[in-house]
Design a protein around this motif. Structure first.
Motif, PDB file in Angstrom:
ATOM      1  N   LEU A  36       0.813  -1.214   0.000  1.00  0.00           N
ATOM      2  CA  LEU A  36       0.000   0.000   0.000  1.00  0.00           C
ATOM      3  C   LEU A  36       0.849   1.267   0.000  1.00  0.00           C
ATOM      4  CD1 LEU A  36      -2.910  -0.866   2.430  1.00  0.00           C
ATOM      5  CD2 LEU A  36      -3.052  -0.425  -0.020  1.00  0.00           C
ATOM      6  N   LYS A  37       1.962   1.256   0.708  1.00  0.00           N
ATOM      7  CA  LYS A  37       2.838   2.435   0.738  1.00  0.00           C
ATOM      8  C   LYS A  37       3.427   2.712  -0.643  1.00  0.00           C
ATOM      9  CE  LYS A  37       4.079   2.536   5.592  1.00  0.00           C
ATOM     10  NZ  LYS A  37       5.148   2.453   6.581  1.00  0.00           N
ATOM     11  N   GLU A  83       0.589   4.100  -2.781  1.00  0.00           N
ATOM     12  CA  GLU A  83       0.237   5.463  -2.391  1.00  0.00           C
ATOM     13  C   GLU A  83       1.287   6.468  -2.869  1.00  0.00           C
ATOM     14  OE1 GLU A  83       0.275   6.767   1.811  1.00  0.00           O
ATOM     15  OE2 GLU A  83      -1.820   7.244   1.425  1.00  0.00           O
ATOM     16  N   ASN A 132      -3.998  12.682   3.286  1.00  0.00           N
ATOM     17  CA  ASN A 132      -5.016  11.926   4.011  1.00  0.00           C
ATOM     18  C   ASN A 132      -4.964  12.290   5.484  1.00  0.00           C
ATOM     19  OD1 ASN A 132      -6.186  10.251   1.968  1.00  0.00           O
ATOM     20  ND2 ASN A 132      -4.189   9.267   1.827  1.00  0.00           N
ATOM     21  N   ILE A 138      -1.925   5.497   6.969  1.00  0.00           N
ATOM     22  CA  ILE A 138      -2.167   4.327   6.112  1.00  0.00           C
ATOM     23  C   ILE A 138      -2.431   3.061   6.945  1.00  0.00           C
ATOM     24  CG2 ILE A 138       0.247   3.695   5.803  1.00  0.00           C
ATOM     25  CD1 ILE A 138      -0.509   3.241   2.809  1.00  0.00           C
ATOM     26  N   ARG A 175      -6.065   3.134   7.953  1.00  0.00           N
ATOM     27  CA  ARG A 175      -6.954   2.840   6.828  1.00  0.00           C
ATOM     28  C   ARG A 175      -6.960   1.358   6.508  1.00  0.00           C
ATOM     29  NH1 ARG A 175      -4.972   6.271   2.259  1.00  0.00           N
ATOM     30  NH2 ARG A 175      -3.127   6.564   3.534  1.00  0.00           N
TER      31      ARG A 175
END
Length: 56
Positions: free
Chosen positions: A29-30, A33, A44, A48, A51
């Motif tokens: 995910l990092k 993103e 955001n 993260i 989320r």
């Protein structure tokens, strides 16, 4: 930042996946993103990790 858990079993019982899997998903995910933020956008309000936990 994530709360420290006593052991992997406690994390698994609360989240539903092993900590190793969680951190692997977090790495992916990092990367995604950072690619998305390259083109701009708003910051955001939720980190993260939070989320990902809400998604799980």
């Amino acid at each position: 930042m994530l709360k420290k858990y006593k052991d992997d079993q406690e994390f698994y019982s609360l989240v539903g996946i092993k900590p190793q899997t969680f951190y692997k998903m977090l790495e992916i995910l990092k990367i995604a993103e950072s690619k998305q933020k390259y083109y701009g956008g708003r910051k955001n309000k939720i980190v993260i990790e939070g989320r990902l936990l809400m998604t799980l």
